[in-house]
Scaffold this active site. Sequence first.
Site, short mmCIF file in Angstrom:
data_model
loop_
_atom_site.label_atom_id
_atom_site.label_comp_id
_atom_site.label_asym_id
_atom_site.label_seq_id
_atom_site.Cartn_x
_atom_site.Cartn_y
_atom_site.Cartn_z
N ARG A 28 -5.59 -6.07 -6.67
CA ARG A 28 -5.28 -7.22 -5.76
C ARG A 28 -6.71 -6.95 -4.67
O ARG A 28 -7.09 -5.75 -4.54
CB ARG A 28 -4.46 -5.89 -5.12
N LYS A 50 5.82 -7.56 -1.30
CA LYS A 50 6.31 -7.68 0.16
C LYS A 50 5.72 -8.75 1.12
O LYS A 50 6.11 -9.23 1.73
CB LYS A 50 7.27 -6.39 0.53
N ARG A 89 -0.55 6.76 -3.27
CA ARG A 89 0.53 6.48 -1.90
C ARG A 89 1.65 5.72 -2.71
O ARG A 89 2.84 5.45 -2.00
CB ARG A 89 0.21 4.50 -2.01
N ARG A 97 9.33 3.15 6.72
CA ARG A 97 8.87 4.07 5.77
C ARG A 97 9.87 5.21 5.85
O ARG A 97 9.81 5.79 4.70
CB ARG A 97 7.31 3.41 6.17
P1 AMP Z 1 0.39 -0.87 4.14
O1 AMP Z 1 -0.27 -2.16 4.09
O2 AMP Z 1 1.92 -1.42 3.93
O3 AMP Z 1 0.56 -0.67 2.74
O4 AMP Z 1 -0.11 -0.08 4.98
C1 AMP Z 1 -1.43 0.85 4.71
C2 AMP Z 1 -1.64 2.05 5.21
O5 AMP Z 1 -1.17 1.61 7.18
C3 AMP Z 1 -0.60 2.70 5.30
O6 AMP Z 1 -0.93 3.87 3.59
C4 AMP Z 1 -0.11 4.22 5.80
O7 AMP Z 1 -1.44 4.98 5.78
C5 AMP Z 1 0.04 3.03 6.91
N1 AMP Z 1 1.04 2.66 7.47
C6 AMP Z 1 1.38 1.10 7.63
N2 AMP Z 1 2.60 1.62 7.94
C7 AMP Z 1 2.55 2.62 8.03
C8 AMP Z 1 4.49 2.81 8.78
N3 AMP Z 1 5.38 1.85 8.93
N4 AMP Z 1 4.57 4.11 8.89
C9 AMP Z 1 2.66 5.00 8.66
N5 AMP Z 1 1.87 4.39 7.93
C10 AMP Z 1 2.44 3.81 8.40
#
Ligand code: AMP
Length: 219
Positions: free
Chosen positions: A133, A21, A171, A96
Amino acid sequence: MADAARTAVRVVMLGAPGAGKGTQAERFAKAHGIPRISTGDILREAVSEGTPLGRAAKATMDAGRLVSDEIMIGVVKERLERKDADHGFVLDGFPRTVAQAEALDKMIDGSAPLVIVDVEVPEDVLVKRLAGRRICGNCGWNALPAIERCARCGGPLVQRSDDGEQVVRERLRIYANSTQPLVDFYSRRATFRSVDGDQTLESVAADLAAAVASVVGGR
Ligand code: AMP
């Protein structure tokens, strides 16, 4: 583009970690001249700069858990108030949780629909993709598969600190627990679409564009 309300394209991208995404959000946002707002990127930047936000989020991120709704809602609210989001945005990684989605509904006015696109990829494909990745160790740019150095700054490619196998499992578990209810929450809306993410980049991009156009009528 005289009327911001008529031209606004507001997209929320849903999808498990590794669904692609981020790449698709970036591409779509560029094509439409609107910002891609990635909460993961905002947090990683805050961590690397050592700001209070970064210090508050680091341990949670490293464990693969979700940063609190309160913090995340504050971060996005502030970001959406910036001028460049007036004509629309692509949200990547937010909301999320259902609480974040409800807060987002309150943040935006009703002048343009919120298009929700769920990028669907089977779990075994996700695990394989995440293990391979890489991001740039210098600037954090998400590297495309099969390149050796960062396309933006030439820096060396490294694995994201939360892409190790153990944290990836966590995750995906968190995604299933916290974020899947969000898909249920949004899927009742007329502006919800899902896209098959287990295809070539080009095909996913075409399906995403078609999905958004089917809601906003190609404006
Ligand atoms: P991502 O790059 O979107 O996979 O985000 C990496 C990490 O940032 C996630 O595993 C969470 O620890 C934190 N994170 C990012 N966006 C959110 C969100 N909307 N709510 C809570 N934690 C977030």
